[in-house]
Design a protein around this motif. Structure first.
Motif, PDB file in Angstrom:
ATOM      1  N   THR A  45       0.817  -1.211   0.000  1.00 35.60           N
ATOM      2  CA  THR A  45       0.000   0.000   0.000  1.00 35.60           C
ATOM      3  C   THR A  45       0.856   1.270   0.000  1.00 35.60           C
ATOM      4  O   THR A  45       0.318   2.363  -0.100  1.00 35.60           O
ATOM      5  CB  THR A  45      -0.917   0.042   1.233  1.00 35.60           C
ATOM      6  N   LYS A  46       2.179   1.111   0.119  1.00 34.59           N
ATOM      7  CA  LYS A  46       3.052   2.284   0.037  1.00 34.59           C
ATOM      8  C   LYS A  46       3.743   2.354  -1.310  1.00 34.59           C
ATOM      9  O   LYS A  46       4.737   3.051  -1.486  1.00 34.59           O
ATOM     10  CB  LYS A  46       4.056   2.271   1.189  1.00 34.59           C
ATOM     11  N   GLY A  47       3.182   1.649  -2.249  1.00 35.54           N
ATOM     12  CA  GLY A  47       3.763   1.600  -3.592  1.00 35.54           C
ATOM     13  C   GLY A  47       3.306   2.756  -4.463  1.00 35.54           C
ATOM     14  O   GLY A  47       2.232   3.319  -4.273  1.00 35.54           O
ATOM     15  N   ASN A 301       3.108  -7.431   5.046  1.00 39.50           N
ATOM     16  CA  ASN A 301       2.073  -6.412   4.838  1.00 39.50           C
ATOM     17  C   ASN A 301       0.800  -7.005   4.248  1.00 39.50           C
ATOM     18  O   ASN A 301      -0.302  -6.622   4.636  1.00 39.50           O
ATOM     19  CB  ASN A 301       2.598  -5.293   3.932  1.00 39.50           C
ATOM     20  N   ASP A 302       0.957  -7.935   3.314  1.00 34.95           N
ATOM     21  CA  ASP A 302      -0.223  -8.577   2.720  1.00 34.95           C
ATOM     22  C   ASP A 302      -0.985  -9.407   3.754  1.00 34.95           C
ATOM     23  O   ASP A 302      -2.213  -9.421   3.753  1.00 34.95           O
ATOM     24  CB  ASP A 302       0.179  -9.459   1.534  1.00 34.95           C
ATOM     25  N   ARG A 384       0.558 -15.920  -5.045  1.00 36.58           N
ATOM     26  CA  ARG A 384      -0.789 -15.536  -4.596  1.00 36.58           C
ATOM     27  C   ARG A 384      -1.343 -14.392  -5.454  1.00 36.58           C
ATOM     28  O   ARG A 384      -0.575 -13.585  -6.007  1.00 36.58           O
ATOM     29  CB  ARG A 384      -0.748 -15.102  -3.125  1.00 36.58           C
ATOM     30  N   THR A 385      -2.682 -14.338  -5.515  1.00 32.13           N
ATOM     31  CA  THR A 385      -3.290 -13.223  -6.249  1.00 32.13           C
ATOM     32  C   THR A 385      -3.592 -12.057  -5.296  1.00 32.13           C
ATOM     33  O   THR A 385      -3.741 -10.931  -5.729  1.00 32.13           O
ATOM     34  CB  THR A 385      -4.594 -13.637  -6.957  1.00 32.13           C
ATOM     35  N   PHE A 386      -3.705 -12.365  -3.988  1.00 30.49           N
ATOM     36  CA  PHE A 386      -3.952 -11.292  -3.018  1.00 30.49           C
ATOM     37  C   PHE A 386      -2.625 -10.577  -2.775  1.00 30.49           C
ATOM     38  O   PHE A 386      -1.814 -10.985  -1.938  1.00 30.49           O
ATOM     39  CB  PHE A 386      -4.508 -11.867  -1.704  1.00 30.49           C
ATOM     40  N   ARG A 387      -2.374  -9.537  -3.535  1.00 33.79           N
ATOM     41  CA  ARG A 387      -1.077  -8.867  -3.526  1.00 33.79           C
ATOM     42  C   ARG A 387      -1.311  -7.363  -3.584  1.00 33.79           C
ATOM     43  O   ARG A 387      -1.618  -6.808  -4.642  1.00 33.79           O
ATOM     44  CB  ARG A 387      -0.302  -9.336  -4.746  1.00 33.79           C
ATOM     45  N   THR A 388      -1.189  -6.693  -2.442  1.00 39.85           N
ATOM     46  CA  THR A 388      -1.557  -5.277  -2.394  1.00 39.85           C
ATOM     47  C   THR A 388      -0.620  -4.403  -3.227  1.00 39.85           C
ATOM     48  O   THR A 388      -1.018  -3.325  -3.655  1.00 39.85           O
ATOM     49  CB  THR A 388      -1.587  -4.767  -0.937  1.00 39.85           C
TER      50      THR A 388
END
Ligand SMILES: *[C@@H]1O[C@H](CO)[C@@H](O)[C@H](O)[C@H]1NC(C)=O
Ligand SMILES: *[C@@H]1O[C@H](CO)[C@@H](O)[C@H](O)[C@H]1NC(C)=O
Length: 465
Positions: A45-47, A301-302, A384-388
């Motif tokens: 989320t800090k990307g 983080n994820d 994984r597909t859950f990758r923020t």
């Protein structure tokens, strides 16, 4: 304004091009490559938004009309609803404190002949202060200005000057300062694009829609204020993978292992991420973490987002029922108006948080992996597909586009300006009826009041809430 903006783009492009020629002559790697930390794609989320759309690095206003187009030539876009995360922001107070501690520790105790360490100790000055506390930065305003211009280029008939002047575009935001500033920047982007100077634009603050998580008491009690709900994150913090990252950082700084905690590791990652997101700099802080370490920190983080905002607890997704219903109410209204005449509200731009988007994406069934993310399955979750980092960088956006087509209205979803296929629907732009049928249970149920009320037996602190 328009002129100034485009001139500065030309100048920037020119100076980049020149810098590239010089560095080429000097035998260096291309400038843009050197400016991007090798770990930039793992900041979660800090990307930076550009990392999910690398073509924007060279031209921030580039639009790819081959990728993003109507389902067929007979279809026209008639409505869009965009749910957008605020732009790049300063770190929170809590994280600034962690960053200061690491900086102090390094100045006092670290020693190694490395040039980057010299740079941290003697050239780099701590400039983050606690009062920056999550406020938007100039880059964050630009994120929204530029996104607005790109969306206006993708959907010229919707985000048109006429529609803006006639108040057919609605703006809604969370009450947080960074969100209000973002929506204003988005509007400025549109005005500049159309050369509109004489109109005052307004927005509505709606926290029940954009910060629903604060209003869902069951979420607050069961997850937000409940340490056990994020147990997997704590377990991963003391895992062998995380320990290894701590040791590697301690080795790079030449300090005893005991001096580097998970907080110090996090601070180093933040410092690299923020220097990059805010100032576009590949700072010496980035040398503290290699790609292998970054994958571990990204997973940490994820894991947190998964258990706090994603599939980890059912109430996370259910807390977004009101927003989900509101979006489909708008879409259905537009569909009804299509039958009799033209659509009155052609676009809605709603600015919120990563914490707004993640539960909504989860409610709708996106990025669901076969096995839950846990502290013990990091290696299996590599793909994984859950990758923020991919889904919710700064200015992340989920756009619902309704098309009028001869065979009936169709709905297209875009995540960060890329088509997003609905789970279990093979048609990339299905008929609206099919989408409604697919989400029938959620549309008829998913009642915020019922889901979010506290069950009497588990309600330990009801009077305090
Ligand atoms: C806290 O979370 C745990 C794990 O999800 C759950 O079993 C427990 O009921 C929760 N406690 C409260 C007070 O909600
Ligand atoms: C998709 O289909 C599978 C298998 O029928 C089902 O388990 C899953 O819940 C569906 N996902 C969504 C989001 O509807």
């Amino acid at each position: 304004m328009r002129d100034v903006l485009s001139k500065s783009f030309v100048l920037t492009a020119l100076s980049f091009a020149l810098a590239r020629v010089y560095s080429y002559l000097a035998g260096d790697a291309p400038v843009t490559a050197r400016r991007i930390p090798s770990i930039a794609a793992y900041f979660g989320t800090k990307g930076r938004y550009e990392e999910v759309n690398p073509h924007l690095i060279d031209n921030i206003l580039a639009v790819n009309k081959l990728l993003l187009k109507p389902p067929s030539a007979d279809c026209t876009a008639v409505h869009l609803t965009a749910i957008v995360r605020h732009g790049t922001r300063f770190p929170t107070k809590k994280n600034v404190k962690k960053m200061m501690e690491l900086h102090k520790l390094i100045k006092a105790e670290a020693s190694s002949p490395e040039r980057w360490l010299e740079d941290i100790k003697n050239k780099w000055a701590m400039w983050y202060t606690e009062d920056m506390d999550g406020q938007i930065v100039d880059k964050g305003r630009d994120d929204h200005k530029h996104l607005a211009v790109r969306l206006a280029n993708y959907f010229p008939s919707l985000l048109s000057e006429e529609n803006l002047r006639n108040n057919r575009v609605k703006f809604i935001t969370s009450s947080k300062h960074r969100c209000v500033e973002s929506v204003i920047a988005f509007q400025q982007g549109l005005f500049t694009h159309h050369g509109i100077k004489d109109v005052d634009f307004s927005h509505e603050v709606k926290d029940d829609l954009m910060r629903f998580f604060d209003h869902c008491r069951r979420f607050v009690e069961d997850v937000e204020n409940n340490r056990t709900a994020l147990m997997e994150v704590d377990l991963f913090k003391s895992s062998a993978e995380m320990k290894r990252v701590q040791e590697k950082i301690a080795d790079r700084l030449d300090v005893p292992y005991s001096r580097i905690t998970t907080d110090s590791v996090e601070a180093a990652f933040f410092l690299c991420a923020y220097e990059f997101a805010i100032k576009s700099e590949n700072s010496p802080w980035c040398e503290l973490i290699d790609e292998t370490d970054a994958l571990v920190l990204e997973y940490k983080n994820d894991l947190k987002q998964y258990w706090k905002r994603g599939y980890g607890h059912d109430i996370n997704r259910k807390s977004s029922c009101t927003l989900f219903h509101d979006i489909f109410r708008r879409l259905s209204e537009a569909v009804n108006e299509l039958r009799t005449g033209h659509v009155t509200e052609v676009a809605t731009v709603q600015v919120g948080h990563a914490e707004t988007l993640l539960p909504l994406l989860t409610l709708m069934g996106f990025f669901k992996d076969e096995t839950p993310l846990t502290s013990s399955n990091f290696p299996e979750q590599e793909r994984r597909t859950f990758r923020t980092s991919h889904t919710v960088p700064y200015a992340a956006n989920l756009v619902f586009v309704l098309y009028k087509c001869p065979e009936g209205p169709r709905l297209q979803l875009l995540l960060n300006e890329k088509p997003l296929a609905l789970p279990n629907i093979s048609d990339p732009v299905p008929l609206y009826d099919i989408v409604q049928e697919h989400y029938r249970d959620l549309l008829q149920g998913c009642n915020f009041q019922t889901e979010c009320e506290l069950k009497a037996s588990t309600c330990s602190k009801c009077s305090e809430l």
